[in-house]
Design a protein around this motif. Structure first.
Motif, PDB file in Angstrom:
ATOM      1  N   ARG A  15       0.771  -1.591  -0.247  1.00 11.01           N
ATOM      2  CA  ARG A  15      -0.694  -0.031   0.022  1.00 11.01           C
ATOM      3  C   ARG A  15       0.839   1.069  -0.513  1.00 11.01           C
ATOM      4  NH1 ARG A  15      -5.204  -0.177   1.786  1.00 11.01           N
ATOM      5  NH2 ARG A  15      -6.289  -2.677   1.916  1.00 11.01           N
ATOM      6  N   ILE A  16       2.115   1.217   0.654  1.00 12.45           N
ATOM      7  CA  ILE A  16       2.970   2.603   1.130  1.00 12.45           C
ATOM      8  C   ILE A  16       3.764   2.741  -0.048  1.00 12.45           C
ATOM      9  CG2 ILE A  16       4.916   3.264   2.317  1.00 12.45           C
ATOM     10  CD1 ILE A  16       3.475   2.647   4.837  1.00 12.45           C
ATOM     11  N   ASP A  17       3.704   1.225  -0.891  1.00 13.98           N
ATOM     12  CA  ASP A  17       4.812   1.555  -2.283  1.00 13.98           C
ATOM     13  C   ASP A  17       4.420   2.165  -3.065  1.00 13.98           C
ATOM     14  OD1 ASP A  17       7.306   1.132  -1.111  1.00 13.98           O
ATOM     15  OD2 ASP A  17       6.840  -1.875  -1.004  1.00 13.98           O
ATOM     16  N   SER A  18       2.989   1.755  -3.154  1.00 16.81           N
ATOM     17  CA  SER A  18       2.012   1.794  -4.398  1.00 16.81           C
ATOM     18  C   SER A  18       1.540   3.319  -4.492  1.00 16.81           C
ATOM     19  CB  SER A  18       0.961   0.867  -4.998  1.00 16.81           C
ATOM     20  OG  SER A  18      -0.267   1.303  -3.456  1.00 16.81           O
ATOM     21  N   ARG A  19       1.374   3.494  -3.606  1.00 10.53           N
ATOM     22  CA  ARG A  19       0.646   5.092  -2.938  1.00 10.53           C
ATOM     23  C   ARG A  19       2.227   6.158  -2.744  1.00 10.53           C
ATOM     24  NH1 ARG A  19      -4.681   4.111  -0.188  1.00 10.53           N
ATOM     25  NH2 ARG A  19      -5.613   1.796  -0.660  1.00 10.53           N
ATOM     26  N   PHE A  20       2.555   5.766  -2.376  1.00 11.36           N
ATOM     27  CA  PHE A  20       4.311   6.986  -2.291  1.00 11.36           C
ATOM     28  C   PHE A  20       5.307   6.108  -2.702  1.00 11.36           C
ATOM     29  CE2 PHE A  20       0.734   6.396   1.307  1.00 11.36           C
ATOM     30  CZ  PHE A  20      -0.140   7.999   1.391  1.00 11.36           C
ATOM     31  N   PRO A  21       5.685   6.093  -3.610  1.00 14.31           N
ATOM     32  CA  PRO A  21       6.835   5.452  -3.706  1.00 14.31           C
ATOM     33  C   PRO A  21       8.342   6.546  -3.708  1.00 14.31           C
ATOM     34  CG  PRO A  21       5.987   6.859  -5.780  1.00 14.31           C
ATOM     35  CD  PRO A  21       4.981   7.440  -5.070  1.00 14.31           C
ATOM     36  N   LEU A  22       9.339   5.929  -3.687  1.00 13.80           N
ATOM     37  CA  LEU A  22      10.066   6.030  -3.111  1.00 13.80           C
ATOM     38  C   LEU A  22      10.933   7.801  -4.059  1.00 13.80           C
ATOM     39  CD1 LEU A  22      11.302   3.164  -1.973  1.00 13.80           C
ATOM     40  CD2 LEU A  22      11.858   4.513  -0.735  1.00 13.80           C
ATOM     41  N   THR A  23      11.435   8.259  -3.318  1.00 21.53           N
ATOM     42  CA  THR A  23      12.192   9.872  -4.464  1.00 21.53           C
ATOM     43  C   THR A  23      13.743   9.141  -3.780  1.00 21.53           C
ATOM     44  OG1 THR A  23      11.842  11.394  -2.442  1.00 21.53           O
ATOM     45  CG2 THR A  23      10.292  11.223  -4.360  1.00 21.53           C
ATOM     46  N   ALA A  24      14.728   9.849  -4.815  1.00 24.60           N
ATOM     47  CA  ALA A  24      16.389   9.690  -4.195  1.00 24.60           C
ATOM     48  C   ALA A  24      16.348  10.868  -3.099  1.00 24.60           C
ATOM     49  CB  ALA A  24      17.269  10.078  -5.409  1.00 24.60           C
ATOM     50  N   TYR A  25      17.295  10.439  -1.979  1.00 30.46           N
ATOM     51  CA  TYR A  25      18.417  11.001  -1.424  1.00 30.46           C
ATOM     52  C   TYR A  25      19.185  10.016  -0.909  1.00 30.46           C
ATOM     53  CZ  TYR A  25      18.584  14.271   2.762  1.00 30.46           C
ATOM     54  OH  TYR A  25      18.977  14.688   4.377  1.00 30.46           O
ATOM     55  N   ALA A  26      20.129  10.694  -0.823  1.00 28.76           N
ATOM     56  CA  ALA A  26      21.554  10.627  -0.561  1.00 28.76           C
ATOM     57  C   ALA A  26      21.855   9.979   1.251  1.00 28.76           C
ATOM     58  CB  ALA A  26      22.948  11.859  -0.973  1.00 28.76           C
ATOM     59  N   ASP A  27      22.730   8.282   0.200  1.00 31.65           N
ATOM     60  CA  ASP A  27      22.708   7.519   1.739  1.00 31.65           C
ATOM     61  C   ASP A  27      23.991   8.333   2.499  1.00 31.65           C
ATOM     62  OD1 ASP A  27      21.000   5.780   0.601  1.00 31.65           O
ATOM     63  OD2 ASP A  27      22.403   4.626   0.021  1.00 31.65           O
ATOM     64  N   PRO A  28      23.414   7.740   3.709  1.00 33.10           N
ATOM     65  CA  PRO A  28      24.994   8.588   4.742  1.00 33.10           C
ATOM     66  C   PRO A  28      26.403   7.725   4.405  1.00 33.10           C
ATOM     67  CG  PRO A  28      23.470   7.273   5.953  1.00 33.10           C
ATOM     68  CD  PRO A  28      22.647   6.864   4.112  1.00 33.10           C
ATOM     69  N   GLU A 201      24.392  17.683   5.966  1.00 25.51           N
ATOM     70  CA  GLU A 201      23.765  16.739   4.878  1.00 25.51           C
ATOM     71  C   GLU A 201      25.199  16.781   3.886  1.00 25.51           C
ATOM     72  OE1 GLU A 201      19.276  17.374   2.744  1.00 25.51           O
ATOM     73  OE2 GLU A 201      20.646  18.545   2.474  1.00 25.51           O
ATOM     74  N   ALA A 202      25.888  17.876   3.564  1.00 27.85           N
ATOM     75  CA  ALA A 202      26.776  18.103   3.305  1.00 27.85           C
ATOM     76  C   ALA A 202      28.046  17.378   3.983  1.00 27.85           C
ATOM     77  CB  ALA A 202      27.209  19.753   3.147  1.00 27.85           C
ATOM     78  N   GLY A 203      28.186  17.115   5.622  1.00 27.15           N
ATOM     79  CA  GLY A 203      29.277  16.006   6.300  1.00 27.15           C
ATOM     80  C   GLY A 203      28.548  15.630   6.157  1.00 27.15           C
ATOM     81  N   PHE A 204      27.909  14.456   6.356  1.00 25.24           N
ATOM     82  CA  PHE A 204      27.354  12.908   6.351  1.00 25.24           C
ATOM     83  C   PHE A 204      26.482  12.428   5.059  1.00 25.24           C
ATOM     84  CE2 PHE A 204      27.538  15.168  10.799  1.00 25.24           C
ATOM     85  CZ  PHE A 204      26.837  13.926  11.530  1.00 25.24           C
ATOM     86  N   LEU A 205      25.847  12.660   4.484  1.00 24.95           N
ATOM     87  CA  LEU A 205      26.061  12.685   2.997  1.00 24.95           C
ATOM     88  C   LEU A 205      26.572  11.826   1.579  1.00 24.95           C
ATOM     89  CD1 LEU A 205      22.018  13.376   2.768  1.00 24.95           C
ATOM     90  CD2 LEU A 205      23.430  11.675   4.379  1.00 24.95           C
ATOM     91  N   SER A 206      26.562  11.300   1.514  1.00 27.98           N
ATOM     92  CA  SER A 206      27.261  10.457   0.544  1.00 27.98           C
ATOM     93  C   SER A 206      27.163  11.716  -1.118  1.00 27.98           C
ATOM     94  CB  SER A 206      27.290   9.101  -0.246  1.00 27.98           C
ATOM     95  OG  SER A 206      27.170   8.192  -0.117  1.00 27.98           O
ATOM     96  N   PRO A 207      28.138  11.887  -1.765  1.00 25.40           N
ATOM     97  CA  PRO A 207      28.159  12.677  -2.409  1.00 25.40           C
ATOM     98  C   PRO A 207      27.154  12.948  -3.486  1.00 25.40           C
ATOM     99  CG  PRO A 207      30.530  12.147  -1.967  1.00 25.40           C
ATOM    100  CD  PRO A 207      29.799  11.117  -1.248  1.00 25.40           C
ATOM    101  N   ALA A 208      27.011  11.667  -4.459  1.00 24.91           N
ATOM    102  CA  ALA A 208      25.891  11.500  -5.155  1.00 24.91           C
ATOM    103  C   ALA A 208      24.361  10.452  -4.741  1.00 24.91           C
ATOM    104  CB  ALA A 208      26.881  10.411  -6.375  1.00 24.91           C
ATOM    105  N   SER A 209      23.122  10.909  -4.527  1.00 26.34           N
ATOM    106  CA  SER A 209      22.091  10.590  -4.987  1.00 26.34           C
ATOM    107  C   SER A 209      22.315   9.194  -5.267  1.00 26.34           C
ATOM    108  CB  SER A 209      21.160  11.135  -4.879  1.00 26.34           C
ATOM    109  OG  SER A 209      19.639  10.908  -4.496  1.00 26.34           O
ATOM    110  N   SER A 210      21.781   8.499  -3.922  1.00 31.24           N
ATOM    111  CA  SER A 210      21.981   7.291  -4.494  1.00 31.24           C
ATOM    112  C   SER A 210      20.450   6.636  -4.847  1.00 31.24           C
ATOM    113  CB  SER A 210      22.249   5.772  -3.041  1.00 31.24           C
ATOM    114  OG  SER A 210      23.625   6.721  -2.583  1.00 31.24           O
ATOM    115  N   PRO A 211      19.919   5.543  -5.462  1.00 27.05           N
ATOM    116  CA  PRO A 211      19.007   4.899  -5.644  1.00 27.05           C
ATOM    117  C   PRO A 211      18.176   4.412  -4.770  1.00 27.05           C
ATOM    118  CG  PRO A 211      20.303   3.970  -7.431  1.00 27.05           C
ATOM    119  CD  PRO A 211      21.223   4.925  -5.900  1.00 27.05           C
ATOM    120  N   PRO A 212      16.767   4.633  -4.400  1.00 27.54           N
ATOM    121  CA  PRO A 212      16.194   4.684  -3.307  1.00 27.54           C
ATOM    122  C   PRO A 212      16.506   3.334  -2.829  1.00 27.54           C
ATOM    123  CG  PRO A 212      14.634   6.087  -4.849  1.00 27.54           C
ATOM    124  CD  PRO A 212      16.213   5.245  -5.592  1.00 27.54           C
TER     125      PRO A 212
END
Length: 217
Positions: A15-28, A201-212
């Motif tokens: 239900r959540i996957d179908s109605r609220f699809p993942l968007t990209a946000y960089a991984d730690p 986001e600058a100090g803790f996340l990977s430089p490139a946005s990872s796939p969800p």
């Protein structure tokens, strides 16, 4: 586990996957995302929260409106699967307890500390339902500073962009206070910290946005 119980949890995921699809946000970034560094940053967030005497910044209330609308959308998606109870006791000791309850088609929500500058106690509880279902049950995020920071990522990937600053306060901010001082704040505030979010986001996340990443992957 199997049969009906597993089907209920899978249905919530679907239900959540179908109605609220993942968007990209960089991984730690693994080298940066370490306990000592996270705690030091959490202390910065805690100090910023304490230093701001306001309970409400009217200019950022739109972010809370967007977050609440999203929370109600998720609530409406999962509500048909669940019997929800409310109490003033400590209900769960970890994500596995929440998942087990969800697999039985039920969820219990603690109603303490629900005073909020913009949300009614009932609205605050709707957000708590979403927080228990998505990061803690679907992603098995533990009750810890790292677990709650990752829960912020989980919410950001499901919520509208306008809700991001409110999410940073509602999840990251309160977790920072809890795990740097040992207690949750007595009163909640609707204030935002865009500079601290940018620093995180600058100090803790990977430089490139990872796939969800899908739950359980």
């Amino acid at each position: 586990m199997g049969g009906r119980s597993m089907t209920l949890l899978n249905e919530l995921r679907q239900r959540i996957d179908s109605r609220f699809p993942l968007t990209a946000y960089a991984d730690p970034a693994p080298r940066a995302f370490q306990p000592a560094a996270l705690l030091a940053f959490a202390t910065r967030v805690t100090d910023a929260y304490a230093a701001d005497a306001r309970h409400l910044d009217e200019g950022c209330s739109g972010s809370w409106r967007a977050l609440l609308a999203h929370a109600f959308d998720v609530y409406e998606a999962v509500r048909p699967c669940l019997s929800i109870r409310y109490s003033t006791r400590t209900v769960y000791s970890g994500p596995e307890d929440i998942a087990a309850d969800l697999e039985r088609g039920q969820l219990e929500i603690n109603t303490e500390h629900c005073e909020h500058p913009l949300w009614t106690p009932e609205e605050n509880c709707v957000f708590r339902i979403v927080h228990d279902v998505i990061p803690h049950a679907m992603y098995a995020r533990p009750f810890s500073l790292e677990g709650e920071v990752l829960a912020f990522h989980d919410h950001v990937r499901r919520a509208p962009a306008e809700a991001k600053l409110a999410l940073f306060t509602e999840i990251f901010g309160y977790a920072a206070i809890r795990y740097s001082t040992g207690v949750y704040p007595e009163t909640q505030k609707c204030i935002v910290f865009p500079e601290l979010l940018a620093d995180y986001e600058a100090g803790f996340l990977s430089p490139a946005s990872s796939p969800p990443t899908q739950p359980g992957a």
